[in-house]
Design an enzyme around this catalytic site. Structure first.
Site, PDB file in Angstrom:
ATOM      1  N   HIS A 110      15.000  51.748  64.130  1.00 15.37           N
ATOM      2  CA  HIS A 110      13.994  52.804  64.063  1.00 15.37           C
ATOM      3  C   HIS A 110      13.327  53.505  65.318  1.00 15.37           C
ATOM      4  CE1 HIS A 110      14.296  51.894  59.750  1.00 15.37           C
ATOM      5  NE2 HIS A 110      14.171  50.812  60.037  1.00 15.37           N
TER       6      HIS A 110
HETATM    7  O1  RIB Z   1       9.901  52.254  58.449  1.00 18.30           O
HETATM    8  C1  RIB Z   1      10.275  51.715  59.753  1.00 18.30           C
HETATM    9  C2  RIB Z   1       9.036  51.603  60.498  1.00 18.30           C
HETATM   10  O2  RIB Z   1       7.970  50.495  60.082  1.00 18.30           O
HETATM   11  C3  RIB Z   1       9.211  51.010  61.983  1.00 18.30           C
HETATM   12  O3  RIB Z   1       8.468  51.600  63.042  1.00 18.30           O
HETATM   13  C4  RIB Z   1       9.254  49.496  62.043  1.00 18.30           C
HETATM   14  O4  RIB Z   1       8.626  48.942  63.027  1.00 18.30           O
HETATM   15  C5  RIB Z   1       7.938  49.676  60.915  1.00 18.30           C
HETATM   16  O5  RIB Z   1       6.807  49.836  61.605  1.00 18.30           O
END
Ligand code: RIB
Ligand code: CA
Length: 313
Positions: free
Chosen positions: A243
Site C-alpha cells: 500500500h
Molecule cells: O489500509 C492500508 C493502510 O492501513 C496502510 O497504510 C497500512 O499501513 C495501514 O496503515
C-alpha cells in the site's frame, strides 16, 4: 532539479517501512524534512519507535522523527495488530533504535515547517490515519494554502473496504480527520486500495529483495513474508498489497500510475459505512472535484523501481 521537500506522516506498519526506505533511498528526488509518527496500525509509542528503526536500517539516523497524536480526533483508536503483528513490524527480529525521538510534537513540527518553508514547496505524505494532518490544519488554518500537495494512501472505491465492508483502514480510524483533509482545498492525490491491491508481493518479487544480500533487502523480504499472510488468507491473493510505497513511487515516477480528478467525500455519521470514501468516479454528481483518485498502476514498473532503490541501501 532540486529534490522535492516532503514530510512523511506514518504508522509503521511493514508497508510504511518499505515506503520510508524507498524515500530515503531516493535523496536526489526527495528531501525528507522529517517523519511524523501517528497512532494507527499500532499505538503511537510503537509507531514512533518503528519509524526510527527504519531510518537506522536505511543508514539515515540523522532524519528527524517526531511523535504526533496518540488517538483519533474524537474516536477511540482502532489498531491492526491482526495484520502487522504486536510490534507493528513483525517478521524479522527488530533492533532497538539508538537515534532519539525529537522532543517537539509532530503537529508543531508540521505547522512550523510549512510556515518556514517557501509557500508551495512542501508535500505532505500521509501513510496512516490523518489525525496529525487534520490537527495541524485545525490549529493553524494559515498553513493550508502554503502546502504544495497532500499525497496519501487511503480510501477505496471499486476495491471497497479492508477493515469494514465499506471502509479502508486509514480513513476508518479517523474519518473526521479525513473529512477535514478532503475539505481543505489543498491539492490531494489519493492512492486507494483500488491501486494498491494491484502491487502484490509475489514470491519472485520478494526473492529479489532476499537476493540483494543486504540487511535492508533481508528485512524487506521478512517484513513482506509476514505481512502477506493476512491478505493471502482473506483475498486468496498471491501476495500482499504494498500500500504505502505507492505514495512514494507516485512522487518518483507518476507515469507508472493512472487516475481521475474527481469528487471524494468521507462518510462520518453512518455506523454502517463509517469511513467510506464516496468517490464520484463516474461524475454522477455536481460536487466539485477535490482529489486525483488513482485507479491503475504498472505493477512491474513499480517493483522495478522499488527493487532498484532498495538495492541502493
Ligand atoms: O489500509 C492500508 C493502510 O492501513 C496502510 O497504510 C497500512 O499501513 C495501514 O496503515
Ligand atoms: Ca500505513
Amino acid at each position: 532539479m532540486a529534490p522535492r521537500k516532503i514530510i512523511i506522516d506514518t504508522d509503521p506498519g511493514q508497508d510504511d517501512a518499505v515506503a520510508i526506505l524507498l524515500a530515503l533511498a531516493s535523496p536526489d528526488e526527495l528531501d525528507v524534512l522529517g517523519i511524523t509518527a501517528v497512532a494507527g496500525n499500532v499505538p503511537l509509542a510503537l509507531t514512533a519507535k518503528n519509524a526510527r528503526i527504519v531510518c537506522e536500517l536505511a543508514g539515515k539516523p540523522d532524519v528527524k522523527v517526531f511523535a504526533g497524536c496518540d488517538a483519533p480526533l474524537t474516536r477511540k483508536l482502532v489498531t491492526a495488530e491482526h495484520v502487522h503483528g504486536k510490534t507493528g513490524l513483525d517478521g524479522p527480529q527488530l533492533p532497538v533504535p539508538k537515534m532519539a525521538l525529537q522532543t517537539q510534537h509532530a503537529v508543531d513540527f508540521i505547522i512550523e515547517t510549512i510556515r518556514a518553508e517557501p509557500a508551495g514547496s512542501v508535500t505532505l505524505c500521509p501513510l496512516g490515519p490523518l489525525t496529525n494532518i487534520a490537527t495541524a490544519l485545525q490549529r493553524a488554518p494559515d498553513i493550508a494554502p502554503k502546502i504544495a500537495e497532500i499525497v496519501l494512501m487511503g480510501g477505496a472505491y471499486f476495491e471497497v473496504g479492508n477493515i469494514t465492508p465499506a471502509a479502508e483502514f486509514n480513513i476508518y480510524v479517523d474519518p473526521e480527520a479525513a473529512d477535514i483533509v478532503f475539505k481543505s482545498g489543498i491539492p490531494i492525490t489519493v492512492l486507494p486500495l483500488d491501486v494498491t491491491h494491484k502491487v502484490l508481493t509475489t514470491r519472485p518479487r520478494i526473492q529479489a529483495f532476499r537476493d540483494m544480500g543486504s540487511e535492508a533487502g533481508r528485512m524487506v523480504a521478512e517484513w513482506t513474508d509476514f505481512f502477506e499472510r493476512f491478505d493471502k488468507e482473506k483475498y486468496g491473493s498471491e501476495g500482499a498489497p504494498l500500500h504505502d510505497p505507492c505514495v512514494i513511487a507516485w512522487l518518483l515516477q507518476p507515469d507508472l500510475f493512472k487516475g481521475r480528478q474527481i469528487n471524494v467525500e468521507i462518510e462520518t455519521t453512518s455506523e454502517l459505512t463509517l469511513g467510506m470514501t464516496v468517490a464520484d468516479w463516474w461524475g454522477v454528481t455536481d460536487r466539485a472535484a477535490n482529489a486525483l483518485f488513482i485507479g491503475d498502476v504498472d505493477a512491474d514498473g513499480f517493483f522495478a523501481l522499488l527493487t532498484e532503490r532498495i538495492r541502493r541501501l
